[in-house]
Design an enzyme around this catalytic site. Sequence first.
Site, mmCIF file in Angstrom:
data_model
loop_
_atom_site.group_PDB
_atom_site.id
_atom_site.type_symbol
_atom_site.label_atom_id
_atom_site.label_comp_id
_atom_site.label_asym_id
_atom_site.label_seq_id
_atom_site.Cartn_x
_atom_site.Cartn_y
_atom_site.Cartn_z
ATOM 1 N N HIS A 191 -8.152 -14.213 1.620
ATOM 2 C CA HIS A 191 -7.109 -13.298 1.167
ATOM 3 C C HIS A 191 -7.730 -11.944 0.865
ATOM 4 O O HIS A 191 -8.689 -11.848 0.104
ATOM 5 C CB HIS A 191 -6.416 -13.827 -0.095
ATOM 6 N N HIS A 192 -7.178 -10.902 1.491
ATOM 7 C CA HIS A 192 -7.597 -9.526 1.241
ATOM 8 C C HIS A 192 -6.406 -8.723 0.750
ATOM 9 O O HIS A 192 -5.580 -8.272 1.548
ATOM 10 C CB HIS A 192 -8.127 -8.872 2.523
ATOM 11 N N GLU A 193 -6.272 -8.558 -0.540
ATOM 12 C CA GLU A 193 -5.266 -7.644 -1.079
ATOM 13 C C GLU A 193 -5.891 -6.254 -1.169
ATOM 14 O O GLU A 193 -6.953 -6.084 -1.759
ATOM 15 C CB GLU A 193 -4.790 -8.104 -2.458
ATOM 16 N N GLU A 200 4.646 -10.845 7.017
ATOM 17 C CA GLU A 200 5.707 -10.994 6.018
ATOM 18 C C GLU A 200 6.793 -9.962 6.341
ATOM 19 O O GLU A 200 7.707 -10.231 7.079
ATOM 20 C CB GLU A 200 5.143 -10.794 4.615
ATOM 21 N N HIS A 229 0.794 -9.039 5.042
ATOM 22 C CA HIS A 229 1.913 -8.975 4.100
ATOM 23 C C HIS A 229 2.090 -7.542 3.607
ATOM 24 O O HIS A 229 1.121 -6.803 3.459
ATOM 25 C CB HIS A 229 1.688 -9.919 2.919
ATOM 26 N N GLU A 230 3.349 -7.179 3.369
ATOM 27 C CA GLU A 230 3.736 -5.816 2.949
ATOM 28 C C GLU A 230 3.406 -4.760 4.008
ATOM 29 O O GLU A 230 3.421 -3.570 3.704
ATOM 30 C CB GLU A 230 3.105 -5.414 1.601
ATOM 31 N N GLU A 241 11.738 -5.680 1.605
ATOM 32 C CA GLU A 241 11.911 -6.844 0.733
ATOM 33 C C GLU A 241 13.224 -6.762 -0.060
ATOM 34 O O GLU A 241 13.233 -6.758 -1.285
ATOM 35 C CB GLU A 241 10.706 -6.981 -0.191
ATOM 36 N N ASN A 257 11.422 -2.867 -6.425
ATOM 37 C CA ASN A 257 10.291 -3.337 -5.644
ATOM 38 C C ASN A 257 9.030 -2.600 -6.075
ATOM 39 O O ASN A 257 9.104 -1.530 -6.674
ATOM 40 C CB ASN A 257 10.545 -3.132 -4.144
ATOM 41 N N GLU A 274 8.644 -15.802 -2.108
ATOM 42 C CA GLU A 274 8.169 -15.367 -3.418
ATOM 43 C C GLU A 274 9.290 -14.784 -4.273
ATOM 44 O O GLU A 274 9.269 -14.899 -5.501
ATOM 45 C CB GLU A 274 7.039 -14.347 -3.259
#
Length: 704
Positions: free
Chosen positions: A414-416, A503, A484-485, A172, A194, A509
């Site tokens: 969404h699963h963070e 992502e 993502h990430e 990122e 980051n 973002e």
Amino acid sequence: MKKLFLASFILFAFSSIATAQQLKSPQGEFEMNFSLTSDGTPTYSLKYKNKEVVKTSKLGLELKNDKKSLLNDFTIVDSKTATFDETWKPVWGEVAQIRNHYNELAVTLNQKGTDRKIVIRFRLFDDGLGFRYEFPSQKNLVYFVIKEERTQFAMAGNHTAHWISGDYDTQEYDYTTSKLSEIRNLSSKARSENASQEGFSDTGVQTSLMMKSNDGIYINLHEAALINYSCMNLNLDDKKMIFESHLTPDAKGDKGYIQAPSTSPWRTVIVSDDAREILDSKMTLNLNDPCKIEDTSWIKPVKYVGVWWEMITNKSTWSYTNDFPAIQLGITDYSKAKPNGTHGANTAHVKEYIDFASKHGFDGVLVEGWNQGWEDWFGHAKDYVFDFVTPYPDFDVKDLHEYAKSKGVKMIMHHETSGSTRNYERHLDKAFKFMNDNGYEAVKTGYVGPILPVGEHHYSQSIINHYQYVIEKAVDYKIMVNAHEAVRPTGICRTYPNMIGNEAARGTEFQAFGGSKPNHVTILPFTRLIGGPMDYTPGIFEMNIQKFSPTNTSKVNSTLANQLALYVTMYSPLQMAADLIENYNQFPDAFQFIKDVAVDWSESKYLEAEPGDYITVARKAKGTNNWFIGNVNGETPRTSNITLNFLEKGKKYTATIYADAKDAHYKTNPQAYTIRKITVTSKTKLSQLSASGGGYAISIVENK
């Protein structure tokens, strides 16, 4: 599907071994040479149209706790060549079918003193070279640990490169454009803050790396089919202009645990004297295995909106309450908590997004912050962060499922994980079953922050295996995954097309975190998107974030027309209209393009391209005769000139052109745009202004 194999097999006695082998691409523009040095070190070189692209470069692997590494003392004991040609159809993609055509050389090497064998397999396409290490089943090489892979890419000059710093945990970053010799001095400035990051060298860079030589040759270095192996960075010897592979270590510092038989990922070199051909290359996909999912009918491209940008910009929050200093799931009683009044994922608000999606023809609605645990989710090395099934008191899962179903809209889960990979695996079956029970067909996973177990990295072997485990487990529940990430893609979406989005780069973002360079989107298709599509989350119409989020002074470095163009230039089968409902309602005429643009294509034509400066792409919507064009521009205003000769001859079309106004500028006048309609044919030539940080988008509909 057409397949053609033409193979010749050559086996030499040790006394008459040929130490050099040559391979040419199907059309003959590439020439790869393999040879052993006098001490038995494997090397290769690559030419394109008789110009050196990769000078003689060493191959091999350094092993840990081993008396002898796989670096030298090799002899050639077998050499096989073959030609392969097939055409395959992706489940979704930029085109309806892809040709996979290459010539192959597989060299089997035997190491003196150890009697260990490795195979180095080269595939030479008309757009570049792929090669990998293979470790056959054998008694003298069964289990081993990689200390470092020593693959070299010796450049033929001090090229101009678009690069981000080498890192074990994030991509990122904004891209830096410089000569290779300047990387060392610019490295510290190239690293922005980051949530999780760890660099390793002042000359380390990440793939996909895009370069251009002084004589106009475009070169891209990357990898394909990253499976059960550590992610590759590149470390530059800036005296000799030689890149060497640098694998991501685990918590112990080891780079990979290998059990034969197995293979490394492919190392790739995509080359052309036309930048458009780099964008059009399908080599990364072709180096991955065919689709392993027998029934793919449930995998469908998605255009969606969601409760997300408002949290990113600080307008609302993921968390439900401010009452608790810490959360313990199963113990903390949310029923006694006072709502903070800023929680975005509440039932009434989500229904507004469902209504908006239904009204404007969007497929899905993503909701973040719906589940318990967000009050202390980040920065505590907390293992049991979320259970992925327990909603906040103001989020009615059953009611929203029925409401969305009645409106013809799918909810996106969404699963963070907060980087806790073992916690996610602990809950994965239960979480996916919960999705099945409540009508969720796609999940956005997140890995923000340092990885748990402590000391592991986002790109180390065991965590690569975790991402793959999630993708394959999702197949069992017919769930599409948008990670993502996670690690940057390497074409695995061919094998597992339920991996519908990623992502793994600096996305939209960051426009809310201080901004990205205006030419960022003219580089990403040459770098990050080489390995697969990106969930870039475009479509921001209000560039001054402070207008709706008083504490956020960031501005989006883009014109509105540029944001529209991203739906075409940033290819993805998963596209979000990321802005707030009220901001779209301000510009209904411009919003029409986002409603109209397709997310799955039968043809793609790259009309103009120069990395860091501009990209213009035309794509034909699958199952129609309609085309969409997107142009994104960097810092310098320019006039784009294109010809519509891809349209069907003899037919007339109506083109709706969404463009920067004459006074548009990403800093001073980003919302200045014009819309006009004209009749076009295959003979039409268009000349269109692209402002600084601007662009244009065109929908072309056949006249009936």
